[in-house]
Design an enzyme around this catalytic site. Structure first.
Site, mmCIF file in Angstrom:
data_model
loop_
_atom_site.group_PDB
_atom_site.id
_atom_site.type_symbol
_atom_site.label_atom_id
_atom_site.label_comp_id
_atom_site.label_asym_id
_atom_site.label_seq_id
_atom_site.Cartn_x
_atom_site.Cartn_y
_atom_site.Cartn_z
ATOM 1 C CD GLU A 50 -1.780 -2.366 1.611
ATOM 2 O OE1 GLU A 50 -0.590 -2.638 1.883
ATOM 3 O OE2 GLU A 50 -2.715 -3.183 1.764
ATOM 4 C CG PHE A 112 -10.065 -9.510 10.926
ATOM 5 C CD1 PHE A 112 -8.821 -9.931 11.387
ATOM 6 C CD2 PHE A 112 -10.305 -9.528 9.560
ATOM 7 C CE1 PHE A 112 -7.848 -10.363 10.503
ATOM 8 C CE2 PHE A 112 -9.343 -9.966 8.672
ATOM 9 C CZ PHE A 112 -8.111 -10.389 9.139
ATOM 10 C CD GLN A 113 -7.610 -7.129 7.278
ATOM 11 O OE1 GLN A 113 -8.527 -6.871 6.502
ATOM 12 N NE2 GLN A 113 -6.438 -7.604 6.879
ATOM 13 C CE LYS A 162 -17.594 -5.871 2.761
ATOM 14 N NZ LYS A 162 -16.934 -7.168 2.706
ATOM 15 C CG MET A 474 22.754 12.116 3.923
ATOM 16 S SD MET A 474 23.909 13.232 3.093
ATOM 17 C CE MET A 474 22.898 13.898 1.780
#
Lengths: 577, 160
Positions: A50, A112-113, A162, A474
């Site tokens: 993502e 969940f999630q 949802k 760096m």
């Protein structure tokens, strides 16, 4: 006609003219993916992580000037996206991120999630919404695009439960306009401020224009060029501003700041009048604030009032669109006689003669700077160049002079390693006919490597220029200078064979170990129009980025390559990072 | 210096956390914060007392204005204004001290809103300093519980 929330979302995105969505499916967005499947107008790019989705949408937005769109699922989908969102936020990139959320009935139950997406992203978005009522959906989407793309742009998150995507409703169409009493991005330039600015400008004997990312985001290149040419003033640009004014023009002093040119920084230090255009005086530009531009009157043009006076006090604040402000200045200056600045240019040319970008070549090793110069030559200066973060980013900014805006794509504000590759993919989709190069290092590239797979699937040929010095360069440079060469965890042992890696992803890999092979390899890579080519270039592991203002020092205390090999800092500098 | 900042914002869920989150993220100080809906049910009025020099207060006002849900921001301290705070305080009252405490409450125009066994609940409204003074005038060991609303205020001009 009754539509469910997912279908309404897709209809609204179509009405917004969205061409590409970068995303990744999951439980909470399955309805949305089902609706997308039936939509032929919107292309969905299935990334492999993502964070890659958001960076790709970001690269697409930076190159096209349009709003980037990403779609992720709830929970880990959203948390993975956060780095990308914060990256876009720091650089003011217009973007709408849509995230799924668990059903409203279970929000707050540790489902969940489930994560508090609106809470997690609050400090790194321009605004965010949680939609749990299908009746609000179309309006919220309209607001989101409006907020993301107007004023000082930025990412907006729409978190959709949802059940909202499943419910159906009689869809009344996408709102054509939106008016929000609490958000009025149109700001009219105050003419009294323009008058004050002009009074300063016409007296200035040592003026300089300091232009930043706002000139790129605000599409002000034409106006910026006009004002600069009309006044004959020198101009310096920030890392984020490169390209708005042509770098190869004689009035351009190059980049300023920590790794800017000697002439740009010295001119800032000695200037008596600074016109800051869409720049925000961040710490990489100013160095030690106590020593910053001690003699200058400062005129600051910015769309965001909170950028003005945040770190540096200014004498004249011009709030509004950069284009409007520059036009107003140009108009106000018509017929006005400017002070003679020929002595100032003589001084600047003396600083230029120092040739602060010179670097020493060494037989048998490839200098990273020479790679960027060769890249410039092969692409005739016309490529879109994305970068990751570190030494290679500075060298790309220093040695590839950009003459046009939206060609130099990097994470300047947040400094996000892993940005370059997915951003290059988004850039290529925005401009399929341009060459796209991703300048990276062996550290950064490994943070988003998985997107090589996406790039094969969606046929986005880019050229990856991996400046492989075996170090997090760096970090190593700072450890060399400021930590007595204690190279703690900056050596990347056990690197993969990048050639085989590229090949396993279906791309071309070329390893370059000798300087003589560099040019032919680059030419070969860019001749492969339809293929992604991974150039693994072994560069001098000891090379440092110069010139440099050590953190904590002033603009007039620059260190130059070959003359000041060792930098030092003070406690204040170490605190600045 | 102490500043009272008055904010009108959309009465939406999360609006309060946008404001409080801004203060914590940018290291601004909040001394007190009150919030409630106004006569327009879609708007809330929030009053924040913060401490900072002029530059910090200017940044606070600018950053608040940037929040999408914020409709207006006014630095009340920069203008003629009225400020008030309300306190409910529970005080232990013994027959031997009652007369003395009654007198204190009278002096500060306090109201005894509840009396139970050996305990007064007193309501005091006014400037914060007045509330501080009232508390200071009491024997600390007699103060059982203090609940203050924090400052709220309005600008004296008809419009701003």
């Amino acid at each position: 006609m009754k539509l469910n929330g997912a279908q309404i979302l897709v209809k609204c995105l179509q009405s917004e003219g969205v061409e590409y969505i970068f995303g990744y499916p999951g439980g909470a967005v399955l309805h949305i993916y089902d609706a997308l499947d039936a939509c032929k107008e919107i292309n969905h790019v299935l990334v492999r992580h993502e964070q890659g989705a958001v960076h790709a949408a970001d690269g697409y937005a930076r190159v096209s000037g349009k709003c980037g769109v990403a779609l992720v699922t709830s929970g880990p989908g959203l948390t993975n996206a956060v780095t990308g969102i914060a990256t876009a936020h720091m650089d003011s990139i217009p973007m709408v991120v849509i995230s799924g959320q668990v059903s409203s009935a279970v929000i707050g139950n540790d489902a969940f999630q489930e994560v508090d997406s609106v809470g997690i992203t609050r400090s790194c978005v321009k605004h965010n919404f949680l939609v749990t009522d299908i009746g609000d959906l179309a309006t919220v989407i309209k607001k989101a695009f409006h907020i993301a793309t107007t004023g000082r742009p930025g990412p907006v998150l729409i978190d959709i439960s949802k059940d909202t995507t499943i419910d159906d409703i009689e869809f009344g169409g996408y709102p054509k306009t939106i008016n929000m009493r609490s958000y009025q991005p149109e700001i009219k330039i105050e003419s009294s401020q323009i008058d004050k600015a002009i009074a300063l400008i016409i007296q200035a004997k040592k003026p300089i224009i300091y232009s930043g990312g706002g000139s790129v985001i605000g599409n002000a290149d034409v106006e910026l060029i006009a004002l600069t040419r009309d006044t004959g003033f020198p101009i310096t640009q920030t890392l984020m501003g490169l390209g708005a004014y042509p770098a190869t023009d004689k009035q351009s002093l190059g980049m300023l700041g920590m790794h800017g040119t000697y002439e740009a920084n010295m001119a800032m230090h000695d200037a008596d009048c600074i016109i800051a255009v869409g720049a925000r005086f961040d710490d990489r530009i100013t160095g030690n604030l106590d020593l910053f531009c001690p003699y200058a009157k400062i005129i600051h043009i910015d769309i965001d009032p909170s950028s003005v006076g945040k770190t540096v006090g200014v004498d004249v604040a011009i709030i509004g669109q950069v284009t409007d402000a520059l036009n107003a200045l140009s108009t106000g200056l018509k017929g006005k006689k400017l002070a003679d600045i020929s002595a100032w240019w003589r001084q600047i040319n003396e600083w230029r003669a120092v040739d602060s970008m010179a670097y020493q070549t060494k037989a048998g090793v490839i200098k990273p700077q020479s790679v960027i110069e060769a890249l410039y030559e092969v692409t005739k200066g016309e490529a879109i160049v994305t970068s990751d973060v570190g030494q290679h980013q500075m060298w790309a900014a220093q040695y590839y002079p950009f003459d046009k805006p939206r060609r130099w794509i990097n994470s300047g504000g947040l400094g996000t390693m892993g940005f370059g590759l997915p951003a290059a993919m988004g850039a290529k989709l925005a401009e399929p006919n341009s060459d796209v190069a991703c300048v990276t290092g062996e550290g950064s590239i490994q943070m988003m490597l998985q997107e090589l797979s996406t790039m094969l699937q969606y046929d986005t040929p880019v050229k990856i220029i991996n400046l492989n010095n075996g170090y997090l360069g760096m970090v190593r440079q700072w450890q060399e200078f400021f930590y007595d060469k204690r190279y703690s965890m900056s050596y990347m042992d056990a690197l993969p064979d990048f050639v085989k890696l590229a090949e396993s992803y279906g791309h071309i890999g070329i390893k370059v170990e000798k300087e003589a092979d560099l040019m032919p390899a680059l030419k070969e890579a860019f001749a492969q129009k339809d293929r992604t080519v991974f150039l693994d270039i072994l560069t001098d592991p000891t090379e440092n980025v110069f010139p440099m203002i050590p953190s904590g020092a002033g603009h007039h205390e620059m260190l130059l390559a070959g003359r000041d090999e060792m930098a030092s800092t003070n406690d204040k500098g170490l605190n600045l990072v | 210096m102490k500043h009272i900042i008055s904010i009108q914002l959309e009465n939406e869920s999360g609006a309060l956390s946008r404001v409080s989150g801004l203060f914590s993220a940018r290291g601004f100080n909040i001394e007190s914060l009150t919030v409630a809906p106004t006569n327009d049910a879609t708007l809330s009025r929030m009053t924040i007392v913060s401490i900072g020099d002029e530059d910090i207060i200017e940044q606070i006002v600018k950053q608040l204005n940037k929040l999408i849900d914020v409709v207006t921001v006014t630095n009340l301290t920069a203008t003629e204004h009225i400020e008030r705070e309300l306190m409910l305080v529970k005080i232990n009252v013994e027959p031997s001290t009652q007369a003395d405490i009654d007198q204190h409450i009278d002096e500060y125009a306090g109201k005894i809103v509840d009396v139970s066994e050996n305990t007064y609940t007193v309501e005091i409204a006014g400037k914060s300093q007045r509330i501080d003074d009232f508390l200071a005038s009491l024997d600390v060991s007699k103060i059982l519980e203090v609940s203050r609303t924090g400052v709220t205020g309005v600008c004296q001009k008809r419009e701003y």
